[in-house]
Structure formats: C-alpha cells, structure tokens
Design an enzyme around this catalytic site. Structure first.
Site, PDB file in Angstrom:
ATOM      1  N   HIS A  48       0.826  -1.215   0.000  1.00 14.05           N
ATOM      2  CA  HIS A  48       0.000   0.000   0.000  1.00 14.05           C
ATOM      3  C   HIS A  48       0.859   1.264   0.000  1.00 14.05           C
ATOM      4  CE1 HIS A  48      -4.144  -1.661   0.509  1.00 14.05           C
ATOM      5  NE2 HIS A  48      -3.413  -2.720   0.805  1.00 14.05           N
ATOM      6  N   SER A  81     -11.075 -15.291 -23.916  1.00 19.06           N
ATOM      7  CA  SER A  81     -10.171 -15.822 -22.891  1.00 19.06           C
ATOM      8  C   SER A  81     -10.526 -17.256 -22.556  1.00 19.06           C
ATOM      9  CB  SER A  81     -10.265 -14.971 -21.621  1.00 19.06           C
ATOM     10  OG  SER A  81      -9.553 -15.618 -20.573  1.00 19.06           O
ATOM     11  N   ASP A 186       1.724  -3.097  -9.664  1.00 17.14           N
ATOM     12  CA  ASP A 186       1.441  -4.366 -10.337  1.00 17.14           C
ATOM     13  C   ASP A 186       1.813  -4.315 -11.819  1.00 17.14           C
ATOM     14  OD1 ASP A 186       0.431  -4.972  -7.891  1.00 17.14           O
ATOM     15  OD2 ASP A 186      -1.674  -4.971  -8.508  1.00 17.14           O
TER      16      ASP A 186
HETATM   17  P1  ADP Z   1      -5.923 -10.003  -9.107  1.00 17.57           P
HETATM   18  O1  ADP Z   1      -5.359  -8.964 -10.005  1.00 17.57           O
HETATM   19  O2  ADP Z   1      -5.345  -9.969  -7.741  1.00 17.57           O
HETATM   20  O3  ADP Z   1      -5.875 -11.378  -9.680  1.00 17.57           O
HETATM   21  P2  ADP Z   1      -8.314  -8.535  -9.647  1.00 17.57           P
HETATM   22  O4  ADP Z   1      -9.656  -8.547  -9.027  1.00 17.57           O
HETATM   23  O5  ADP Z   1      -7.566  -7.255  -9.691  1.00 17.57           O
HETATM   24  O6  ADP Z   1      -7.473  -9.674  -8.908  1.00 17.57           O
HETATM   25  O7  ADP Z   1      -8.416  -9.030 -11.132  1.00 17.57           O
HETATM   26  C1  ADP Z   1      -9.074 -10.239 -11.436  1.00 17.57           C
HETATM   27  C2  ADP Z   1      -9.983 -10.031 -12.628  1.00 17.57           C
HETATM   28  O8  ADP Z   1      -9.186  -9.831 -13.802  1.00 17.57           O
HETATM   29  C3  ADP Z   1     -10.832 -11.241 -12.941  1.00 17.57           C
HETATM   30  O9  ADP Z   1     -12.022 -11.241 -12.205  1.00 17.57           O
HETATM   31  C4  ADP Z   1     -11.097 -11.056 -14.433  1.00 17.57           C
HETATM   32  O10 ADP Z   1     -12.109 -10.103 -14.658  1.00 17.57           O
HETATM   33  C5  ADP Z   1      -9.795 -10.434 -14.921  1.00 17.57           C
HETATM   34  N1  ADP Z   1      -8.861 -11.447 -15.453  1.00 17.57           N
HETATM   35  C6  ADP Z   1      -7.618 -11.682 -15.035  1.00 17.57           C
HETATM   36  N2  ADP Z   1      -7.004 -12.624 -15.783  1.00 17.57           N
HETATM   37  C7  ADP Z   1      -7.910 -13.012 -16.708  1.00 17.57           C
HETATM   38  C8  ADP Z   1      -7.906 -13.955 -17.801  1.00 17.57           C
HETATM   39  N3  ADP Z   1      -6.850 -14.695 -18.083  1.00 17.57           N
HETATM   40  N4  ADP Z   1      -9.031 -14.054 -18.539  1.00 17.57           N
HETATM   41  C9  ADP Z   1     -10.106 -13.294 -18.279  1.00 17.57           C
HETATM   42  N5  ADP Z   1     -10.166 -12.413 -17.274  1.00 17.57           N
HETATM   43  C10 ADP Z   1      -9.108 -12.257 -16.494  1.00 17.57           C
HETATM   44 MG    MG Z   2      -5.535  -6.857  -9.710  1.00 17.23          MG
END
Ligand code: ADP
Ligand code: MG
Length: 398
Positions: A48, A81, A186
């Site tokens: 953070h 995806s 990130d």
């Molecule tokens: P984190 O970044 O910690 O994994 P987030 O909530 O920021 O969690 O992001 C997750 C979201 O990103 C998923 O709910 C989806 O909408 C999207 N996402 C990430 N990777 C993929 C993928 N390979 N295919 C489709 N959507 C994805």
């Molecule tokens: Mg994220």
C-alpha cells in the site's frame, strides 16, 4: 466469504506459445501474428506504499498470461479468454468508453482505450488469452492481462513504447476504464521484472533497480501461500485506506506520505492524535517505506536471511495498523513462523489472497505441511502453496 478457484491450474506453460496460438486459430480461424506473455507477481515488501509515492519490491512469478493476437484493419476489437465464460467479446475501438466493456473484457479493452486517449495509432485486433495466474488471489492477474495486451498492441501497431510507458498506460486503463483505483506497482512488475531479481521501485518517479534475489543459490525458498479466500470487505476498504492516507498527508502538510521521514515519525504522529485511524495508517506507510529500504540494504549486503524479521514486522504492521489482514492470512503467517520460517507476511491488497514465506530450503516441506495442517484444523479451505522463483517481465514469445 467467497472461495476463488483458479481458472487454470497454477503451473507454468511449458509450451505456452504453441498452445495459445492453436487456441487462437480455433477461435478466429487463422494463425496469430504473434504471441506475448506477461507474469503475475508477488510483492516481497512495500504494501500500500505505491499510491503514497513510496517504495515497493515485487518479483515476477513463473505464472503468466499469454496473448495470441493479430491486428485488424477494420477497427474491430475481438477478445476471447480461455479462463472466462461467454465466448468472444466484440467491440469497436471508436466506441470504447470507460465502463462500456464491463466484465473481464474491460481490462484489455481499457488498454486500447488508454492508448487511443494518449493519441497512439491503435486500431482493431483479435486477441485470445490463456493464463496460469490465479485470479483474485492477490497475484495480480489483472495487471498480467493488461500488460500482455499492451505489449501485443505495442508490437502489432509498431508503437515502440518502453516497458514503463506500457505499465503507465495499463494503470490508466485499470483506473479510468475498469474503475479500480490501483497504484502503479502491479503493472510495473508485470512489465519490468527480470529473472533472478526483485524490482526495487520508487513509485514517485518510477525509477527502478533490479536487486539480485538468488534464493536457490543461497539455499532459501520463497513460498507463496494462496489462501484461496477473498473477503468481500476488500473493495471498499482499499478506497477507504487510500482516502485515509491522503487525509494524513494533508494533515501533515506533505503531498504524499512518502515525504514523512522515518526518523520524524515520533514528531508526526502526535499531530494526528485527533484521528487515531489516520494515525495508524500513517504509521504503517512510514514504517513500511523504511522496511523496504532496509530490505534492499540487507540484500545489497548479501544478507538475504536477515530480511526475514522485516517481512514478519511488515505483516504485524498490516494487521494491527493498516488493518487489512484476515484470520486465514494471520494463520498462514503465524504458523509458518512458528514452524521455523525466517519470516512471513501477507502480500497484495489484503482481506485474503496470498502470503509470502521465506524459508530455508531444508524447512520448506515442514513449513508447508504445518500451514496445510493448521488450515485443515481450523476448517479453512486448503491453501495452495508453491515456490516463487523470480521470473521474467512481459516479453514476446513468438
Ligand atoms: P488479481 O489482479 O489480484 O488477480 P483482480 O480482481 O484485480 O485480482 O483481477 C481479477 C480479474 O481480472 C478477474 O475477475 C477477471 O475479470 C480479470 N482477469 C484476469 N485474468 C484473466 C484472464 N486470463 N481471462 C479473463 N479475465 C481475467
Ligand atoms: Mg488486480
């Protein structure tokens, strides 16, 4: 509480490029022009701090999101995806507006939008994604998805952008198009990490340094414990913490908490006596920035084992001052340390997701077993535990 299953198993893609190219062909009926990859990340220390203009220290995971893609001359953007339901999402780049995409497709669509907003000559494209980055596990699948899209469009449209510029565009996409007020860590990790290193990043001016982090060479391991839970509290809490940090900075007369030196914390905190919650947030950010600098100093001195206590201190600060831990993360950290880990902390946004654990190679199995047993005894979902080997940032595979 919701349990997040990874869409795909958390293993590397040994033949990622051919497999994703074949999947692209199955979806779109032709071979892709190219294939690109971007990794998930764990943050070693510096939580953070990025939106407080401070220091962070992520490393790339071997888990990647792979994009196979071709340019289209007609301004149509098609997105598919392997990890998402609902088939191909079709949009027009001319029509992209914040929040217009919705769902997972907003992340890649947001990249095309951010590039066009910046005046870059990006047109349509077909994209197919495969991923081994667990989603919603605090390992930044969202940045992997954004950055791999940015790199693919950069190459397809010969934009010639540097990795840091791609990271900034990706952050803008997530902030302004998807609507998530994340910092810059990130995306920078996904774009700029290098194998065998942790990335020491100053979020104020985006200056960065690759710090050697050769764990295997020193007989050490960094375990990632994915608790596989995400407490719903998380979303609002992030914005609240962020607003609290900004209030603290204003009260102390600085533009960002980064400017409060660690040595002056004893003078700064009493000025916030009327706002105990803000006082705690400020204490975390100022001590956390200091911990990042201490970790870098110890790594530079070749004393990797000595970072362990700083990780554990960082966890206490996130638990007690920033108040974003949860029972599963505390159990993972406390159990790992009690079982002989050198140090452990939650990593990522909090309220679930993952913890990192630094262990002697010889203790890795014992610590893993102890955490697994403790989760079972407490009735929690079984955690997924794997070793993080510092991997590469985004690159073209084919
Ligand atoms: P984190 O970044 O910690 O994994 P987030 O909530 O920021 O969690 O992001 C997750 C979201 O990103 C998923 O709910 C989806 O909408 C999207 N996402 C990430 N990777 C993929 C993928 N390979 N295919 C489709 N959507 C994805
Ligand atoms: Mg994220």
């Amino acid at each position: 509480m919701t349990v997040h299953e990874a869409a795909v198993p958390a293993t590397e893609h040994p033949h990622g490029a051919p497999r994703t190219a074949a999947a692209f062909r199955a979806v779109y009926g032709a071979a892709p022009e190219g294939v690109w990859a971007a990794p998930g990340r764990v943050n070693l220390i510096g939580e953070h701090t990025d939106y407080n203009d401070g220091f962070v220290m992520p490393l790339a995971l071997p888990h990647t999101t792979i994009a196979a893609a071709s340019a289209r001359p007609d301004g149509v953007l098609r997105l598919h995806s392997g990890g998402a339901e609902g088939g191909v999402v079709e949009l027009r780049v001319d029509d992209l507006r914040p929040a217009s995409g919705g769902g997972w497709a907003a992340y890649p669509a947001g990249i095309a939008w951010a590039m066009r907003e910046a005046g870059l000559p990006v047109g349509g494209a077909d994209l197919h994604f495969d991923s081994t980055v667990p989603t919603g596990a605090g390992l930044s699948s969202s940045a992997a998805l954004e950055v791999v899209t940015a790199l693919a469009l950069n190459d397809l449209y010969a934009l010639g952008l540097e990795p840091l510029r791609l990271a900034r565009l990706a952050q803008r996409a997530e902030n302004a198009f998807v609507g998530v007020p994340c910092g810059i860590m990130d995306q920078t990790a996904a774009a700029c990490c290098t194998p065998g290193h942790a990335l020491f990043l100053d979020a104020r001016d985006l200056s960065l340094r690759q710090v050697p982090f050769d764990l295997a060479g020193e007989g050490l391991r960094l375990l990632v414990v994915d608790t596989r839970v995400k407490h719903e509290l998380g979303d609002g809490a992030y914005a609240e913490r962020r607003a609290g940090c900004e209030r603290g900075a204003r009260a102390l007369g600085v533009s960002a908490l980064r400017e409060v030196p660690h040595a002056l914390l004893p003078e700064a905190l009493p000025k916030l006596a009327g706002e105990p919650v803000v006082q705690d947030l400020v204490r975390h950010i100022v001590t956390e920035n200091h911990r990042v600098e201490e970790v870098v100093a110890r790594l530079d001195a070749g004393d990797t084992r000595a970072i362990g206590p700083l990780l554990t201190e960082g966890h206490r600060s996130l638990r007690d001052d920033f108040k974003i831990s949860c029972v599963e993360l505390d159990l993972a950290v406390d159990t790992a340390v009690a079982a002989g880990a050198l140090g452990a902390r939650m990593t990522g946004g909090g309220f679930g997701g993952s913890a990192v654990v630094l262990v002697e190679e010889a203790d890795a199995q014992r610590v893993t077993d102890a955490v697994t047993t403790a989760f079972a005894a407490a009735g929690h979902t079984a955690p997924r535990i794997f070793t993080a080997v510092p991997g590469a940032g985004a690159c073209r595979l084919a």
